[in-house]
Write an enzyme that holds these catalytic residues in place. Structure first.
Site, PDB file in Angstrom:
ATOM      1  NE  ARG A  40      29.374  29.131  29.315  1.00 54.13           N
ATOM      2  CZ  ARG A  40      28.827  30.279  28.964  1.00 54.13           C
ATOM      3  NH1 ARG A  40      28.387  31.123  29.881  1.00 54.13           N
ATOM      4  NH2 ARG A  40      28.730  30.605  27.690  1.00 54.13           N
ATOM      5  CE  LYS A 202      24.331  37.014  26.752  1.00 54.18           C
ATOM      6  NZ  LYS A 202      25.526  36.304  27.246  1.00 54.18           N
ATOM      7  N   GLY A 359      25.729  29.028  26.542  1.00 59.52           N
ATOM      8  CA  GLY A 359      25.400  28.560  27.889  1.00 59.52           C
ATOM      9  C   GLY A 359      23.941  28.124  27.990  1.00 59.52           C
ATOM     10  N   GLY A 382      28.270  33.563  21.947  1.00 54.27           N
ATOM     11  CA  GLY A 382      28.824  34.579  21.051  1.00 54.27           C
ATOM     12  C   GLY A 382      30.245  34.241  20.619  1.00 54.27           C
TER      13      GLY A 382
HETATM   14  P1  ADP Z   1      23.062  31.257  24.526  1.00 51.32           P
HETATM   15  O1  ADP Z   1      23.350  31.337  26.004  1.00 51.32           O
HETATM   16  O2  ADP Z   1      22.672  29.887  24.092  1.00 51.32           O
HETATM   17  O3  ADP Z   1      24.181  31.850  23.718  1.00 51.32           O
HETATM   18  P2  ADP Z   1      21.492  33.698  24.637  1.00 51.32           P
HETATM   19  O4  ADP Z   1      22.209  34.039  25.889  1.00 51.32           O
HETATM   20  O5  ADP Z   1      21.676  34.575  23.438  1.00 51.32           O
HETATM   21  O6  ADP Z   1      21.776  32.174  24.223  1.00 51.32           O
HETATM   22  O7  ADP Z   1      19.915  33.685  24.904  1.00 51.32           O
HETATM   23  C1  ADP Z   1      19.300  32.818  25.829  1.00 51.32           C
HETATM   24  C2  ADP Z   1      18.051  33.439  26.377  1.00 51.32           C
HETATM   25  O8  ADP Z   1      17.167  33.822  25.331  1.00 51.32           O
HETATM   26  C3  ADP Z   1      17.248  32.488  27.244  1.00 51.32           C
HETATM   27  O9  ADP Z   1      17.375  32.892  28.583  1.00 51.32           O
HETATM   28  C4  ADP Z   1      15.818  32.615  26.710  1.00 51.32           C
HETATM   29  O10 ADP Z   1      14.844  32.771  27.726  1.00 51.32           O
HETATM   30  C5  ADP Z   1      15.894  33.867  25.873  1.00 51.32           C
HETATM   31  N1  ADP Z   1      14.864  33.908  24.811  1.00 51.32           N
HETATM   32  C6  ADP Z   1      14.582  32.973  23.882  1.00 51.32           C
HETATM   33  N2  ADP Z   1      13.532  33.319  23.121  1.00 51.32           N
HETATM   34  C7  ADP Z   1      13.118  34.537  23.566  1.00 51.32           C
HETATM   35  C8  ADP Z   1      12.064  35.422  23.210  1.00 51.32           C
HETATM   36  N3  ADP Z   1      11.223  35.134  22.217  1.00 51.32           N
HETATM   37  N4  ADP Z   1      11.941  36.578  23.910  1.00 51.32           N
HETATM   38  C9  ADP Z   1      12.787  36.869  24.905  1.00 51.32           C
HETATM   39  N5  ADP Z   1      13.800  36.067  25.301  1.00 51.32           N
HETATM   40  C10 ADP Z   1      13.979  34.919  24.647  1.00 51.32           C
HETATM   41  C1  3PG Z   2      28.198  34.047  27.801  1.00 53.51           C
HETATM   42  O1  3PG Z   2      27.429  33.649  28.679  1.00 53.51           O
HETATM   43  O2  3PG Z   2      27.903  34.040  26.597  1.00 53.51           O
HETATM   44  C2  3PG Z   2      29.593  34.475  28.192  1.00 53.51           C
HETATM   45  O3  3PG Z   2      29.864  34.151  29.528  1.00 53.51           O
HETATM   46  C3  3PG Z   2      29.794  35.959  27.917  1.00 53.51           C
HETATM   47  O4  3PG Z   2      28.904  36.731  28.687  1.00 53.51           O
HETATM   48  P1  3PG Z   2      28.558  38.228  28.211  1.00 53.51           P
HETATM   49  O5  3PG Z   2      27.744  38.095  26.944  1.00 53.51           O
HETATM   50  O6  3PG Z   2      27.779  38.847  29.354  1.00 53.51           O
HETATM   51  O7  3PG Z   2      29.873  38.931  27.951  1.00 53.51           O
HETATM   52 MG    MG Z   3      23.329  33.016  27.328  1.00 54.82          MG
END
Ligand code: ADP
Ligand code: 3PG
Ligand code: MG
Length: 402
Positions: A40, A202, A359, A382
């Protein structure tokens, strides 16, 4: 595109406030915060370098983590300022407060081409509340506004949206422009079969997008904490796994909708379960998950299991377009990373158009050294999903019309 871009601004000698997404993954090494993936930050360099070359004073604003409106030391952006310094080979001043006297003083001494990074905007409650007073305080620090934080464009916060009411012109940066062009172009009509893999943590941010994706996708493969919510909704025991209990009705609705639309909606058929979330935890592959047999009481699902990996590999092998958002396990812990790495490898092997968003998903792909095998890597998690869903992103909508 209906919004003005960086190229439309006269920036020489101007103080340009640039919202970037520096929400990078970090880990603690010997008591210090280390950045584990700098994608990023690097992706914001075209905008930062252009502004410097054009003689602007570059004032960077960013959020880091979710400190909930108050200063939390581990979410300070100071390490990012130091890191950025090494990338641009020019000092990066760090303002220990986001608004007020401290940044005003630093900015008053800036020369053309200089860069200042403000402390985490989320240390102030006004940021996430999109409070006009906080937006105005931010706007006061500059003359023009550029939003290059694609990853945060789905948030209607002060530094991503509210601020535009208090500056003369608001433009999109180069990263924002690139992301929108690709994601709304390529994915408007994806080549079929179109397979979506959704995981991560998330869940409440991402579960809603599934409904919209059903209009386009042929198959949706679920992993990560997202899977637990669907399991729980169907009565599968999930032990102490992470779950979003207020999304169970939505989860059931989605399963029904998939049946109606004829979309293959796949949940994991097994998992890796662990007694704690840490390296050295006891972990094992469960047997097949059924309505009565799931995760052991007190244990947590931390990755998809072997049977799920091969099921998902088959789906991936037959796809023409693949969108992957959210790791399928807690990949930060090597013992729980197998499923995520296997998915990354399957995408790398495929001839399909492969799009990775988020990310953490991008970090996983980079750690597996497979990034250059993917068609497009988005800095948005998201945000990329909401864009594909066809939603208007507040961080884009607020910019000046062309
Ligand atoms: P991205 O950043 O790709 O959009 P998210 O922020 O939604 O993805 O989620 C990433 C996080 O999800 C990682 O830090 C990972 O450890 C967590 N994760 C993945 N599988 C699980 C699980 N089964 N239980 C809890 N956390 C999880
Ligand atoms: C992300 O990591 O998905 C963006 O930086 C947004 O972060 P946030 O979900 O805490 O708003
Ligand atoms: Mg993330």
């Amino acid at each position: 595109m209906s919004k003005i871009t960086l190229r439309d601004l006269k920036v020489k000698g101007q103080r340009v406030l640039v919202r970037v997404d520096f929400n990078v993954p970090t880990e603690e090494r010997d008591g210090q915060i280390a950045i584990t993936d700098d994608t990023r930050i690097r992706e914001s360099l075209p905008t930062i370098n252009y502004l410097r070359e054009q003689g602007a004073k570059v004032i960077l604003m960013a959020h880091f983590g979710r400190p909930k409106g108050k200063p939390v030391e581990k979410y300070s952006l100071r390490p990012v300022a130091d890191y950025l310094h090494t990338l641009i080979d020019h000092p990066v001043a760090f303002s220990t407060d986001t608004v007020g006297k401290i940044p005003e003083e630093i900015i008053s001494h800036m020369n053309e081409g200089d860069v200042t990074l403000l402390e985490n905007v989320r240390f102030h409650p006004g940021e996430e509340a999109n409070d006009p007073a906080f937006s105005e305080a931010l706007a006061k620090l500059g003359d023009l506004y550029v939003n290059d934080a694609f990853g945060a464009a789905h948030r209607a916060h002060a530094s991503t949206a509210g601020i535009t009411k208090f500056v003369q012109q608001s433009a999109m940066g180069f990263l924002m422009e690139k992301e929108i062009k690709y994601l709304s172009g390529e994915l408007a009509k994806p080549d079929k079969p179109f397979v979506v893999i959704l995981g991560g943590s998330k869940v409440s941010d991402k579960i809603g997008v599934i409904k919209a994706l059903m209009e386009k996708a042929d198959a949706i493969l679920i992993g990560g904490a997202m899977a637990n919510t669907f399991w729980k909704a169907q009565g599968v025991p999930i032990g102490a796994s992470r779950v979003e209990a207020d999304k169970l009705d939505l989860a059931r609705e989605i399963v029904e909708l998939a049946k109606e639309k004829g979309v293959r909606f796949l949940l994991p058929v097994d998992a890796v379960e662990a007694d704690k979330i840490e390296a050295g935890a006891t972990a094992r592959n469960t047997s097949r998950v059924t309505e009565t047999h799931g995760i052991r009481e007190g244990w947590q699902a931390v990755d998809i299991g072997h049977a799920t990996v091969s099921l998902y590999q088959d789906e991936i092998a037959g796809a023409k377009t693949i969108l992957w958002n959210g790791p399928v396990g807690i990949f930060e812990i090597p013992a729980f990373a197998e499923g995520t790495i296997a998915i990354a490898e399957a995408l790398a092997r495929s001839d399909a158009t492969t799009i990775i968003g988020g990310g953490d998903s991008v970090t996983a792909v980079k750690q597996a050294v497979l990034a250059d095998k993917m068609t497009f890597i988005s800095t948005g998690g998201g945000a990329s999903l909401e864009l594909i869903e066809g939603k208007e992103l507040p961080g884009i909508a607020a910019l000046s019309d062309r």
